[in-house]
Enzyme design. Structure first.
Site, mmCIF file in Angstrom:
data_model
loop_
_atom_site.group_PDB
_atom_site.id
_atom_site.type_symbol
_atom_site.label_atom_id
_atom_site.label_comp_id
_atom_site.label_asym_id
_atom_site.label_seq_id
_atom_site.Cartn_x
_atom_site.Cartn_y
_atom_site.Cartn_z
ATOM 1 C CG ASN A 18 -1.742 1.206 1.380
ATOM 2 O OD1 ASN A 18 -1.801 2.040 0.469
ATOM 3 N ND2 ASN A 18 -2.402 1.337 2.523
ATOM 4 C CD1 TRP A 19 3.292 1.020 -3.049
ATOM 5 C CD2 TRP A 19 3.259 2.283 -4.899
ATOM 6 N NE1 TRP A 19 3.901 0.308 -4.052
ATOM 7 C CE2 TRP A 19 3.899 1.057 -5.197
ATOM 8 C CE3 TRP A 19 3.124 3.223 -5.909
ATOM 9 C CZ2 TRP A 19 4.395 0.757 -6.471
ATOM 10 C CZ3 TRP A 19 3.615 2.943 -7.182
ATOM 11 C CH2 TRP A 19 4.249 1.716 -7.447
ATOM 12 C CE LYS A 20 -0.145 3.115 4.817
ATOM 13 N NZ LYS A 20 -0.011 3.183 6.266
ATOM 14 C CG HIS A 103 -5.714 1.701 5.342
ATOM 15 N ND1 HIS A 103 -5.271 2.688 6.197
ATOM 16 C CD2 HIS A 103 -4.687 0.836 5.186
ATOM 17 C CE1 HIS A 103 -4.010 2.417 6.530
ATOM 18 N NE2 HIS A 103 -3.639 1.307 5.937
ATOM 19 C CD GLU A 105 -2.853 5.389 6.865
ATOM 20 O OE1 GLU A 105 -2.869 5.418 5.622
ATOM 21 O OE2 GLU A 105 -1.905 4.893 7.512
ATOM 22 C CD GLU A 176 -3.180 -2.602 7.324
ATOM 23 O OE1 GLU A 176 -2.140 -2.905 6.711
ATOM 24 O OE2 GLU A 176 -3.730 -1.512 7.187
ATOM 25 N N GLY A 182 2.656 2.270 10.788
ATOM 26 C CA GLY A 182 3.589 3.383 10.636
ATOM 27 C C GLY A 182 4.298 3.773 11.924
ATOM 28 C CB SER A 219 5.515 -1.726 11.963
ATOM 29 O OG SER A 219 5.058 -0.417 12.230
ATOM 30 N N GLY A 240 3.039 -1.158 4.288
ATOM 31 C CA GLY A 240 2.983 0.265 3.989
ATOM 32 C C GLY A 240 4.356 0.810 3.651
ATOM 33 N N GLY A 241 5.006 1.420 4.619
ATOM 34 C CA GLY A 241 6.277 2.117 4.399
ATOM 35 C C GLY A 241 7.308 1.334 3.600
HETATM 36 P P1 13P Z 1 3.199 0.370 7.677
HETATM 37 O O1 13P Z 1 3.741 -0.894 7.068
HETATM 38 O O2 13P Z 1 3.896 1.613 7.201
HETATM 39 O O3 13P Z 1 3.096 0.277 9.165
HETATM 40 O O4 13P Z 1 1.692 0.532 7.138
HETATM 41 C C1 13P Z 1 0.836 -0.545 7.203
HETATM 42 C C2 13P Z 1 -0.374 -0.221 6.455
HETATM 43 O O5 13P Z 1 -1.139 0.655 6.832
HETATM 44 C C3 13P Z 1 -0.640 -0.966 5.203
HETATM 45 O O6 13P Z 1 -1.909 -0.717 4.731
#
Ligand code: 13P
Length: 266
Positions: A18-20, A103, A105, A176, A182, A219, A240-241
Site C-alpha cells: 500500500n503506497w498510500k 483502511h 486511515e 491491521e 507506521g 510495521s 505500507g512504508g
Molecule cells: P506500515 O507498514 O507503514 O506500518 O503501514 C501498514 C499499512 O497501513 C498498510 O496498509
C-alpha cells in the site's frame, strides 16, 4: 489453494504494498518496475501493488505479464453520478484487479463509517474487483480488551451489506492494528496470530464456505516478516512504508514464498 475452513492453512500467501499518498507518477512507474524486478522469481505468492489513483493507469502496463497485481487504495460505492472527487468501481473494473476498503486511515482520518466500508466492499465485488478489507483496533480498544469486539463489529457491518457469502478467493481480510501502522511497533507474531485466528473463526461462523486469506499489516519489515508468516493462520502481509523500497519489499515477498513452501511440505 487450500481452504482454511478445512482446518488447513492456505498454501498461497498474498503480499500487497500500500503506497498510500507517496510518489509522483514518474516515481511510481519506476517503483513498479523495481518491484517487478525484485519479485521476478516469485512463484507461490500473490503480489500486489496499490499505488495512488493518479498512477494506476500508468502502472498497469508496467505490470503486464509479470503476475504482479494492481490495486486501488479506496473506491466509492456508486457506479457514477455527481460525487466530485470520487472514483467508482465501474471506472476500475476490467483493468484494475482489486480495491482496498476500510483502511484505518480512511476510518480514522476521514471518518469513514463501518456501513460505508460495507457498501464499498459490495460495490467492488459486484464489479468483479477483488477486495482487501482492512480491520483493526486502536491502542485504547486493545487496552480495554475490546480487540475481538471491534474486529467483529467491523466485519459484521460488511456482512450486513451482503446477500450471500462472497467466493472465498474474491476477498482478502487484512488485520491491521491501528497502533502498529507506521509506528515501528509491530504486533508480536503471537498477538497477530491470535486476532487473525479469531477473524477466521468469526468469518467461518457466518459463512460455511469458509474464510478468505487473512493478512497482517502494521510495521512489517524484512526483519519481522518471516516470524509473522511462520504463524499458522497469517496468510501474508499488507505492507505500507517498506513497500516504497522495492528491494526490501522483495525480501518480504521472498519470506512469504519460503513460508508457502514450508506449509506445502508440512
Ligand atoms: P506500515 O507498514 O507503514 O506500518 O503501514 C501498514 C499499512 O497501513 C498498510 O496498509
Amino acid at each position: 489453494m487450500t481452504d482454511a475452513s478445512q482446518g488447513v492453512a492456505f498454501s498461497r500467501p498474498m503480499v500487497a504494498g500500500n503506497w498510500k499518498m507517496h510518489t509522483t507518477v514518474d516515481e511510481g512507474v519506476a517503483l513498479a518496475r523495481a518491484v517487478c524486478a525484485a519479485v521476478a522469481a516469485t512463484r507461490r505468492v500473490d503480489v500486489a501493488v496499490l499505488p495512488p489513483f493518479t498512477h494506476l493507469w500508468a502502472v498497469r502496463p508496467v505490470l503486464e505479464g509479470t503476475g504482479v497485481r494492481l490495486g486501488a487504495q479506496d473506491v466509492f460505492w456508486k457506479g457514477s453520478g455527481a460525487f466530485t472527487g470520487e472514483i467508482s468501481p465501474a471506472m476500475l473494473a476490467g483493468w484494475c484487479d482489486m480495491t482496498l476498503v476500510g483502511h484505518s486511515e480512511r476510518r480514522h482520518l476521514f471518518g469513514e463509517r463501518d456501513d460505508e466500508v460495507g457498501k464499498k466492499f459490495v460495490a467492488s465485488l459486484a464489479h468483479g474487483l477483488q477486495v482487501i478489507l482492512a480491520v483493526g483496533e486502536t491502542s485504547e480498544e486493545r487496552d480495554d480488551g475490546r480487540t475481538f469486539d471491534v474486529v467483529d463489529r467491523q466485519l459484521d457491518a460488511v456482512f450486513a451489506e451482503l446477500d450471500g457469502p462472497p467466493a472465498v478467493d474474491a476477498w482478502v481480510i487484512a488485520y491491521e492494528p491501528v497502533w502498529a501502522i507506521g509506528t515501528g511497533r509491530t504486533a508480536t507474531p503471537e498477538q497477530a496470530q491470535d486476532v487473525v485466528a479469531h477473524i477466521k473463526q468469526h468469518v467461518r461462523a457466518r459463512f460455511l464456505d469458509g474464510s478468505p486469506r487473512v493478512l497482517y499489516g502494521g510495521s512489517v519489515t524484512p526483519a519481522n516478516a518471516a516470524s509473522l508468516f511462520a504463524e499458522r493462520d497469517i496468510d501474508g502481509a499488507l505492507v505500507g512504508g517498506v513497500s516504497l523500497r522495492a528491494e526490501e519489499f522483495g525480501v518480504i515477498v521472498a519470506a512469504a514464498e519460503t513460508a508457502a513452501s514450508a506449509r506445502d511440505t508440512d
